[in-house]
Each structure stands twice: as structure tokens, then as C-alpha cells.
Design a protein around this motif. Sequence first.
Motif, short mmCIF file in Angstrom:
data_model
loop_
_atom_site.label_atom_id
_atom_site.label_comp_id
_atom_site.label_asym_id
_atom_site.label_seq_id
_atom_site.Cartn_x
_atom_site.Cartn_y
_atom_site.Cartn_z
N ASN A 120 -13.07 107.82 92.24
CA ASN A 120 -13.05 108.63 91.02
C ASN A 120 -14.35 108.49 90.24
OD1 ASN A 120 -10.44 109.53 91.56
ND2 ASN A 120 -9.49 107.83 90.47
N TYR A 121 -14.87 107.26 90.18
CA TYR A 121 -16.10 107.00 89.42
C TYR A 121 -17.27 107.82 89.98
CZ TYR A 121 -20.31 104.52 87.89
OH TYR A 121 -21.55 104.23 87.38
N LEU A 122 -17.43 107.80 91.31
CA LEU A 122 -18.55 108.51 91.94
C LEU A 122 -18.39 110.03 91.84
CD1 LEU A 122 -19.02 106.27 95.11
CD2 LEU A 122 -20.47 106.31 93.07
N GLU A 123 -17.17 110.51 92.00
CA GLU A 123 -16.95 111.96 91.93
C GLU A 123 -17.11 112.48 90.50
OE1 GLU A 123 -13.36 113.16 93.83
OE2 GLU A 123 -14.08 112.62 95.85
N GLU A 124 -16.75 111.66 89.51
CA GLU A 124 -16.96 112.06 88.12
C GLU A 124 -18.44 112.28 87.83
OE1 GLU A 124 -15.15 109.08 85.71
OE2 GLU A 124 -13.11 109.69 86.20
N ARG A 125 -19.29 111.45 88.43
CA ARG A 125 -20.72 111.60 88.22
C ARG A 125 -21.30 112.75 89.04
NH1 ARG A 125 -18.62 108.22 86.22
NH2 ARG A 125 -19.38 106.91 84.53
N LEU A 126 -20.67 113.02 90.15
CA LEU A 126 -21.13 114.11 91.01
C LEU A 126 -20.80 115.48 90.42
CD1 LEU A 126 -22.48 114.47 93.81
CD2 LEU A 126 -20.20 114.61 94.78
N TYR A 127 -19.64 115.57 89.75
CA TYR A 127 -19.18 116.84 89.21
C TYR A 127 -19.17 116.87 87.69
CZ TYR A 127 -17.75 117.84 93.99
OH TYR A 127 -17.74 118.06 95.34
N ASN A 128 -19.94 115.99 87.06
CA ASN A 128 -20.01 115.96 85.60
C ASN A 128 -20.51 117.31 85.09
OD1 ASN A 128 -21.25 115.56 82.91
ND2 ASN A 128 -20.71 113.43 83.25
N PRO A 129 -19.73 117.98 84.22
CA PRO A 129 -20.11 119.33 83.77
C PRO A 129 -21.41 119.38 82.97
CG PRO A 129 -18.24 118.50 82.50
CD PRO A 129 -18.47 117.54 83.62
N LYS A 130 -21.75 118.29 82.28
CA LYS A 130 -22.95 118.28 81.45
C LYS A 130 -24.19 117.85 82.23
CE LYS A 130 -20.58 117.44 77.05
NZ LYS A 130 -20.46 116.54 75.87
N LYS A 131 -24.07 116.76 83.01
CA LYS A 131 -25.23 116.25 83.73
C LYS A 131 -24.81 115.73 85.10
CE LYS A 131 -29.33 113.41 82.98
NZ LYS A 131 -29.99 112.38 82.12
N PRO A 132 -24.55 116.64 86.05
CA PRO A 132 -24.11 116.20 87.38
C PRO A 132 -25.24 115.54 88.15
CG PRO A 132 -24.50 118.56 87.36
CD PRO A 132 -24.65 118.11 85.94
N LEU A 133 -24.90 114.53 88.93
CA LEU A 133 -25.88 113.87 89.78
C LEU A 133 -25.95 114.57 91.14
CD1 LEU A 133 -25.06 110.09 89.13
CD2 LEU A 133 -26.80 111.51 88.01
N LYS A 134 -27.07 114.42 91.81
CA LYS A 134 -27.23 114.99 93.14
C LYS A 134 -26.44 114.16 94.16
CE LYS A 134 -31.99 116.48 92.24
NZ LYS A 134 -33.40 116.31 92.67
N ASN A 135 -26.11 114.79 95.28
CA ASN A 135 -25.46 114.06 96.36
C ASN A 135 -26.27 112.83 96.76
OD1 ASN A 135 -23.35 115.83 96.51
ND2 ASN A 135 -24.09 116.93 98.30
N SER A 136 -27.60 113.01 96.85
CA SER A 136 -28.46 111.90 97.29
C SER A 136 -28.42 110.73 96.31
CB SER A 136 -29.91 112.40 97.43
OG SER A 136 -30.39 112.94 96.20
N THR A 137 -28.32 111.02 95.02
CA THR A 137 -28.25 109.96 94.01
C THR A 137 -26.94 109.20 94.11
OG1 THR A 137 -29.64 111.27 92.52
CG2 THR A 137 -28.41 109.44 91.56
N VAL A 138 -25.85 109.93 94.28
CA VAL A 138 -24.53 109.29 94.39
C VAL A 138 -24.46 108.47 95.67
CG1 VAL A 138 -22.05 109.72 94.62
CG2 VAL A 138 -23.40 111.04 92.98
N ARG A 139 -25.07 108.97 96.74
CA ARG A 139 -25.11 108.19 97.98
C ARG A 139 -25.88 106.89 97.78
NH1 ARG A 139 -25.59 113.42 100.64
NH2 ARG A 139 -23.76 113.77 101.96
#
Length: 389
Positions: A120-139
Motif C-alpha cells: 500500500n505504501y509504495l502504490e500510494e506514492r506511485l499513484y499519488n494524485p498531487k505528486k506521483p513517483l515514477k515506476n523507476s523511483t518506486v523500484r
Amino acid sequence: MWIEKVTTGNKVRYKYTERFKSTLTGRYKRVSVTYGKKTPQVVKTATRELEVKIRKSLSKEQAHETNIELGKLRDKFLTAYEKRVALKTYQTNKNLLDKVVDDIGEHTIAKNITTTYFNNYLEERLYNPKKPLKNSTVRAIRKALSIMFKWAVSHGELAANPIEKVEVNWRNESREKRERIENKYLTKDEYKIIINYCTKHKAFLYRDIIEFQYLTGLRYGELSALQVKDVLQHDNHYFVDVNGTMEYKHKPAKHYKSHSTKTLSSTRQVILSPTATNIVKRNMQDKSPSDWLFSRHIVRSSRTVPVYLDTMNSFLKQASEGIDKHVTTHIFRHTHISNLADLGIPLRVIQQRVGHEDGEITRRIYLHVTKNATDKFNDEVNLIDKTLN
């Protein structure tokens, strides 16, 4: 425990053996010690030593877990991690872990953080509506966490690594990648804007650095780590020997050249064009072999230092005003790749020149540029008919 008499050459020794049941296999294992005597005192000593061996062996089999807090786990891990990786790798993963600890809380008990929580923590950052992270960053975050928790398991802090079974629903970035690839390198007109800015503001060292990176495709760390002695000459051609990268440490502040390049394929000799050769010769003047090739003079301390990456990127931010691209030193490396692709140089030769054994960006830029050239040819091939008239 049983005792066996062992004769080695002319020496008689006694082997004390005990067996114990493995908690992993349910089968019996043996441990032994050897002494030169068989007295009551030696028997007691051997018995105690065998008991210690058995306890150690069983402790390795059994999963241990402590109530260590996440912040303390990070600190213990980083202390060990710093000793075995390059400084840049350490700092990158430290920054990632610091952010996670800040988000979750440094006093959180590490063993209570579940796989579901991290999912949940990683997906929240991946799909954050205000400032989503890139796939590469989450990886990268997931990898840093996995390394830390794997260390925690192997050092008896945790019983299991909660990251092992994390499965993130990755965002589809194919459209973004297609739209972004043209922003990875500069056009000739955009490059001229930056060079003209350097000339206008008499930033001649910066202009040499930018032009040299444009002409060679070196990473900025490789370029700033070049020393005068790294300039070689063979058969009327000049080369630079890329054998290290510039490392920066903030506390205490210092810079130094690493003993190796970023990857094995990054160690290479890069042939220079005539313009690049002139840049090298100009910057070699009045310098000793161990001096930095591209450096600025500090008047108050009478010493020369390389141009720091942050300093160069700050300059480029001003020099690239009006260019609708994120311009950092790395864009000149990508521009070099696009120029070589435009000249029809094979991909494998380009990869070898820039020190990319299998670089994704290199391949994407190459395919994009060559596709554009093919499309242009397809549009213009009909013009050949006009030669018949």
C-alpha cells in the motif's frame, strides 16, 4: 559424547564428538573438537566447547526477531552498508531509506511492518494524485528496502523480509516514455543557445566542459575526474582514458577520484575529434600530470578544484532559459548519442563509446533517431523520380 583415538604420523590425539538434532531437517548432526590428552579436566573442557558449538549451530537455524525500531534498524544497516559499496550508491540508498523512515516513523517496530503495508505504501506514492513517483523511483525504493531487510534477517533482527513478496501494480508509462524521449537530448539550435550564453558571459571553462561532453558522451563524473595524465596519444590521434569517476562527500566536504568507473563496461579509451583534442590541449596548459584536466583556480587558497556537478547544473539552469527541456549535464551525453545515431553509427559501437553495455536510454534514443531518419527517407524517396526528367 564419545571419544576416538586418532593417530596422525607419530602423534596420538583424541577426538571428542557429540551429536544433536537439527531443527530444520529433523536429522542428527555432529560437532567435534580434538585435544592431545584424555584427562577428566580435558573431558570437561571438551564438553563445554561442544555445547557452545551446538548452541551456535542451532541459533543459526532458528529465526530470531527483536523489537528494533525502524530508525535504529536503518542506522545499523547503513553503518555496515557504507563499508561495502561506493559512496554514490550509499548516498542514493540512504536518501531513499531516510524518506521511508520519515514517512512511516522512526519509532515504528520493524517486525510489525507487513508485506501488505509496504504494498500500500509504495502504490500510494506511485499513484499519488498531487505528486506521483515514477515506476523507476518506486523500484529503487523497493530495492533499498529489500537490501536493508535482507540484512536485518541475516543479522538476527528480523525473522523474515517483508519486501520479498511485495507486488506493486505498476503504472503504464509507455505513452509518457514515447512523449519524453525527444526531451532527453538537445537539437543543434538548442545546443547553440547554451554555447552562445557561455560565450556572452565569458564562461569559457564551462563552455569547454559542455562542448567536450557534447563531443565525447562522457558522464559528468567521468569528465570531472579526468587528470592530465589520462590524455593519451597514439598514431596522431588523441584519446582520454576513462578509469574513474568523481566522488563527493559532504561531511566532511571533500572530493576525490574513485578507483573504478561506474560499471565494468565504463572503463574505456575514448578517441577525440579534432575540436575535442583542441579543448584538451587548451586545458592541459601549465598543469602537472596529476592535476584535474577541467578545473578552476581558487585564488584565496592557491589551488585548483574540479567544477562541481551542482555548480554546473545551476549554471545550465540559467543558460537554458527558453529551452522547454530539463537541462542538466546528462543531456549532453544523450545528445552525443543522438548525434552518432544520426550519423549512422551502429548501436553497439555507440554503446561501447559511451560505456553502456546495455543502456535502455541509449537504445531508445538510437531507435527514435534512426526511425526519424527512416521516416524522412520514406517521405523524400519519391523525389528520385524527378531525376528522370
